[in-house]
Design a protein around this motif. Structure first.
Motif, PDB file in Angstrom:
ATOM      1  N   PHE A  37       0.845  -1.197   0.000  1.00 27.82           N
ATOM      2  CA  PHE A  37       0.000   0.000   0.000  1.00 27.82           C
ATOM      3  C   PHE A  37       0.879   1.245   0.000  1.00 27.82           C
ATOM      4  N   GLU A  38       0.523   2.211  -0.832  1.00 27.80           N
ATOM      5  CA  GLU A  38       1.210   3.503  -0.853  1.00 27.80           C
ATOM      6  C   GLU A  38       0.179   4.614  -0.967  1.00 27.80           C
ATOM      7  N   TYR A  39       0.344   5.615  -0.125  1.00 27.99           N
ATOM      8  CA  TYR A  39      -0.511   6.805  -0.217  1.00 27.99           C
ATOM      9  C   TYR A  39       0.367   8.037  -0.102  1.00 27.99           C
ATOM     10  N   TYR A  40       0.161   8.991  -0.990  1.00 35.53           N
ATOM     11  CA  TYR A  40       0.835  10.274  -0.929  1.00 35.53           C
ATOM     12  C   TYR A  40      -0.200  11.376  -1.102  1.00 35.53           C
ATOM     13  N   LYS A  41      -0.075  12.409  -0.298  1.00 36.14           N
ATOM     14  CA  LYS A  41      -1.028  13.521  -0.338  1.00 36.14           C
ATOM     15  C   LYS A  41      -1.069  14.165  -1.710  1.00 36.14           C
ATOM     16  N   ASN A  42       0.102  14.232  -2.344  1.00 37.35           N
ATOM     17  CA  ASN A  42       0.219  14.798  -3.687  1.00 37.35           C
ATOM     18  C   ASN A  42       1.482  14.226  -4.325  1.00 37.35           C
ATOM     19  N   PRO A  43       1.691  14.427  -5.628  1.00 38.52           N
ATOM     20  CA  PRO A  43       2.866  13.852  -6.297  1.00 38.52           C
ATOM     21  C   PRO A  43       4.195  14.276  -5.679  1.00 38.52           C
ATOM     22  N   LYS A  44       4.286  15.514  -5.193  1.00 39.91           N
ATOM     23  CA  LYS A  44       5.536  15.994  -4.614  1.00 39.91           C
ATOM     24  C   LYS A  44       5.875  15.269  -3.309  1.00 39.91           C
ATOM     25  N   ALA A  45       4.853  14.800  -2.618  1.00 37.97           N
ATOM     26  CA  ALA A  45       5.082  14.112  -1.348  1.00 37.97           C
ATOM     27  C   ALA A  45       5.884  12.831  -1.538  1.00 37.97           C
ATOM     28  N   LYS A  46       5.841  12.276  -2.730  1.00 36.57           N
ATOM     29  CA  LYS A  46       6.580  11.045  -3.004  1.00 36.57           C
ATOM     30  C   LYS A  46       8.052  11.321  -3.298  1.00 36.57           C
ATOM     31  N   THR A  47       8.330  12.453  -3.922  1.00 36.92           N
ATOM     32  CA  THR A  47       9.702  12.744  -4.352  1.00 36.92           C
ATOM     33  C   THR A  47      10.438  13.712  -3.434  1.00 36.92           C
ATOM     34  N   ASN A  48       9.693  14.519  -2.673  1.00 36.73           N
ATOM     35  CA  ASN A  48      10.337  15.491  -1.797  1.00 36.73           C
ATOM     36  C   ASN A  48      10.878  14.846  -0.522  1.00 36.73           C
ATOM     37  N   LEU A  49      11.927  15.438   0.003  1.00 34.01           N
ATOM     38  CA  LEU A  49      12.440  15.019   1.305  1.00 34.01           C
ATOM     39  C   LEU A  49      11.518  15.569   2.381  1.00 34.01           C
ATOM     40  N   GLN A  50      11.089  14.710   3.287  1.00 28.16           N
ATOM     41  CA  GLN A  50      10.158  15.110   4.340  1.00 28.16           C
ATOM     42  C   GLN A  50      10.876  15.213   5.679  1.00 28.16           C
ATOM     43  N   GLN A 192      25.893  24.438  15.140  1.00 20.45           N
ATOM     44  CA  GLN A 192      27.157  24.511  15.877  1.00 20.45           C
ATOM     45  C   GLN A 192      28.140  23.418  15.455  1.00 20.45           C
ATOM     46  N   GLY A 193      28.165  23.139  14.153  1.00 23.10           N
ATOM     47  CA  GLY A 193      29.120  22.174  13.616  1.00 23.10           C
ATOM     48  C   GLY A 193      28.778  20.724  13.851  1.00 23.10           C
ATOM     49  N   GLN A 194      27.539  20.457  14.262  1.00 23.02           N
ATOM     50  CA  GLN A 194      27.124  19.070  14.519  1.00 23.02           C
ATOM     51  C   GLN A 194      25.758  18.799  13.913  1.00 23.02           C
ATOM     52  N   SER A 195      25.584  17.607  13.393  1.00 21.80           N
ATOM     53  CA  SER A 195      24.275  17.214  12.863  1.00 21.80           C
ATOM     54  C   SER A 195      23.242  17.227  13.976  1.00 21.80           C
ATOM     55  N   LEU A 196      22.046  17.680  13.659  1.00 25.30           N
ATOM     56  CA  LEU A 196      20.949  17.671  14.634  1.00 25.30           C
ATOM     57  C   LEU A 196      20.431  16.239  14.732  1.00 25.30           C
ATOM     58  N   THR A 197      21.042  15.480  15.613  1.00 24.81           N
ATOM     59  CA  THR A 197      20.755  14.044  15.686  1.00 24.81           C
ATOM     60  C   THR A 197      19.462  13.716  16.422  1.00 24.81           C
ATOM     61  N   ALA A 198      18.803  14.724  16.982  1.00 22.96           N
ATOM     62  CA  ALA A 198      17.524  14.476  17.650  1.00 22.96           C
ATOM     63  C   ALA A 198      16.343  14.626  16.708  1.00 22.96           C
ATOM     64  N   ASP A 199      16.461  15.563  15.741  1.00 17.55           N
ATOM     65  CA  ASP A 199      15.273  15.805  14.901  1.00 17.55           C
ATOM     66  C   ASP A 199      15.576  16.489  13.572  1.00 17.55           C
ATOM     67  N   GLY A 200      16.815  16.446  13.103  1.00 17.65           N
ATOM     68  CA  GLY A 200      17.174  17.247  11.939  1.00 17.65           C
ATOM     69  C   GLY A 200      17.240  16.547  10.602  1.00 17.65           C
ATOM     70  N   LEU A 201      16.773  15.313  10.531  1.00 24.42           N
ATOM     71  CA  LEU A 201      16.905  14.541   9.298  1.00 24.42           C
ATOM     72  C   LEU A 201      15.670  14.667   8.407  1.00 24.42           C
ATOM     73  N   ARG A 202      15.914  14.782   7.116  1.00 29.19           N
ATOM     74  CA  ARG A 202      14.841  14.770   6.109  1.00 29.19           C
ATOM     75  C   ARG A 202      15.079  13.607   5.144  1.00 29.19           C
ATOM     76  N   LEU A 203      14.031  12.838   4.916  1.00 28.11           N
ATOM     77  CA  LEU A 203      14.112  11.663   4.044  1.00 28.11           C
ATOM     78  C   LEU A 203      12.836  11.514   3.241  1.00 28.11           C
ATOM     79  N   LYS A 204      12.890  10.663   2.248  1.00 34.34           N
ATOM     80  CA  LYS A 204      11.674  10.249   1.562  1.00 34.34           C
ATOM     81  C   LYS A 204      11.014   9.139   2.371  1.00 34.34           C
ATOM     82  N   ALA A 205       9.698   9.062   2.300  1.00 33.44           N
ATOM     83  CA  ALA A 205       8.981   8.018   3.028  1.00 33.44           C
ATOM     84  C   ALA A 205       9.442   6.636   2.583  1.00 33.44           C
ATOM     85  N   ASP A 206       9.743   6.496   1.313  1.00 32.22           N
ATOM     86  CA  ASP A 206      10.177   5.207   0.771  1.00 32.22           C
ATOM     87  C   ASP A 206      11.502   4.770   1.385  1.00 32.22           C
TER      88      ASP A 206
END
Length: 217
Positions: A37-50, A192-206
């Motif tokens: 099953f796959e659902y995306y709100k719109n076409p961009k939701a599939k290709t954009n980093l969330q 401050q020179g460090q990745s936001l490891t608590a909440d800073g990641l953006r990915l595709k749902a896939d």
């Protein structure tokens, strides 16, 4: 509920109809290593980093596990080994007993009202030195005594990873986690020179589902 009903197109049609009414950007369901099953709100939701917010923490903890497997750290090690310049000045001796495991389980004991007066957003983000801000918080409980949701713990894990690998967290993640999983597009914000490891990641749902599959296997 039978397997036939679970797999029925009618059920998925109903699901698609219901989630389209609410603020769901994407929804993927996988069974036996196959997406059913796959659902995306719109076409961009599939290709954009969330923005995946605190799901970032799951990727951070995976990186800690990889570091442990490579012999770069031990989760039972006190964090004073990595932040001695700050913790040596702290009068509360209990802080010397906080381990990496306590950070992973959010049981370090810091007074951290993230889901209370802070209303789900930690003011650490506005501090000129985030690591120091976290480590200087008073201890409300003894380390290992009680779990309390703490994004600061995960930020400290990121700082530790960066120390032991001698590289930025996102570069290390690309080498040992993203590339092996086939994740080619991502954005990991820094502060401050460090990745936001608590909440800073953006990915595709896939690509998010790939981490779930990794742990399932």
């Amino acid at each position: 509920m039978t397997q036939d009903f679970f797999m029925s197109s009618k059920m998925f049609d109903e699901l698609r109809k219901e989630i389209s009414k609410i603020k769901v950007i994407s929804c993927l369901i996988q069974k036996d290593s196959k997406k059913i099953f796959e659902y995306y709100k719109n076409p961009k939701a599939k290709t954009n980093l969330q923005k995946i917010n605190s799901c970032t923490k799951s990727f951070t903890s995976a990186l800690v596990g990889i570091c442990w497997d490579k012999g770069l750290l031990d989760v039972h090690t006190p964090i004073s080994e990595y932040f001695s310049d700050i913790l040596i000045k702290e009068q509360d001796y209990r802080k010397q007993k906080i381990t990496i495991e306590h950070l992973l389980t959010m049981s370090a004991g810091f007074d951290w009202p993230e889901f209370e007066e802070w209303n789900y957003f930690s003011p650490m983000i506005y501090s000129p030195d985030i690591v120091k801000f976290i480590l200087k918080r008073e201890l409300k409980t003894n380390p290992g005594e009680k779990m309390n949701y703490n994004s600061g713990c995960t930020h400290l894990l990121g700082a530790i990873i960066q120390q032991v690998v001698g590289n930025k967290v996102d570069d290390f993640a690309q080498e040992v986690l993203f590339s092996p999983l086939g994740i080619t597009e991502y954005k990991w914000y820094e502060i401050q020179g460090q990745s936001l490891t608590a909440d800073g990641l953006r990915l595709k749902a896939d690509d998010m589902i790939k981490l779930g599959t990794l742990y399932l296997n």
